[in-house]
Scaffold this motif. Structure first.
Motif, PDB file in Angstrom:
ATOM      1  N   ARG A 163      -9.303  -0.415   9.369  1.00  0.00           N
ATOM      2  CA  ARG A 163     -10.101  -0.659  10.546  1.00  0.00           C
ATOM      3  C   ARG A 163      -9.600  -0.242  11.791  1.00  0.00           C
ATOM      4  O   ARG A 163      -8.473  -0.195  12.192  1.00  0.00           O
ATOM      5  N   SER A 176     -13.245  -2.582  17.471  1.00  0.00           N
ATOM      6  CA  SER A 176     -14.491  -2.432  18.216  1.00  0.00           C
ATOM      7  C   SER A 176     -14.717  -2.374  19.530  1.00  0.00           C
ATOM      8  O   SER A 176     -13.950  -3.456  19.944  1.00  0.00           O
ATOM      9  N   GLU A 177     -15.646  -1.900  20.184  1.00  0.00           N
ATOM     10  CA  GLU A 177     -15.781  -2.331  21.346  1.00  0.00           C
ATOM     11  C   GLU A 177     -16.233  -3.638  21.806  1.00  0.00           C
ATOM     12  O   GLU A 177     -15.973  -4.320  22.523  1.00  0.00           O
ATOM     13  N   ASP A 178     -17.124  -4.254  20.769  1.00  0.00           N
ATOM     14  CA  ASP A 178     -17.277  -5.722  20.701  1.00  0.00           C
ATOM     15  C   ASP A 178     -16.262  -6.424  20.718  1.00  0.00           C
ATOM     16  O   ASP A 178     -16.186  -7.478  21.592  1.00  0.00           O
TER      17      ASP A 178
END
Length: 177
Positions: free
Chosen positions: A165, A168-170
């Motif tokens: 993984r 992420s940006e989030d």
């Protein structure tokens, strides 16, 4: 009653002046501390064998090798490595890529054994036990098609990419909130 001290009054609107801040590096280290390459490898091996068996079964059933299934093998194996291993580092990708390739090659081999099983009207288990494995390279070369290189490559890339993984940006935005 002389020793009674009332509880402190808490202002519900008062907020701490400094919120705990977790940097992206700290977050990545936290996730990496939970990863397990050995679990990822076991999951990749199991997933590659299962995917190979399903691919062989479909190939024998339809009498047609569906090359796009290699893409599914790569994704399935990579996903198994990622979920079980919880990894974020490239070794998880390498494991996923290797097991994706294994799943594709094993799927082709099991397909050939499935055709032998049907032709001689014996169980696949008998063919697996009685097969002279010194002929394995010959069988694989005979069943090889040039397009297999493309599908194997896509499976390997998919297995690599799906095996670990990324933050992420989030997740980064939530860290800074």
């Amino acid at each position: 009653m002389a020793n009674y001290t009332p509880p402190p009054v808490v202002n519900p609107e008062a907020r701490p002046t400094t919120a705990p801040y977790l940097s992206a590096d700290d977050f990545a280290r936290e996730i990496q501390s939970r990863q397990s390459l050995s679990l990822g490898i076991v999951a990749g091996l199991v997933a590659s064998v299962v995917a190979a068996g399903v691919w062989a079964w479909i190939t024998v059933l339809t009498h047609f090798q569906i090359g796009y299934f290699a893409v599914a093998v790569g994704f399935f194996v990579g996903l198994a490595v990622r979920i079980a291993g919880r990894g974020m580092t490239p070794p998880f990708g390498v494991a996923g890529a290797c097991f994706a390739l294994l799943g594709c090659v094993l799927g082709n081999f099991l397909s050939q054994l499935g055709f032998v099983s049907i032709e001689y009207e014996v169980s696949i288990w008998q063919v697996l036990v009685l097969f002279d494995y010194s002929y394995l390279p010959e069988v694989m070369i005979e069943s090889f098609q040039p397009i297999d290189v493309l599908f194997y490559g896509i499976a390997v890339a998919g297995g690599y990419r799906a095996s670990f993984r990324r933050i992420s940006e989030d997740e980064l935005l939530r860290l800074r909130a």
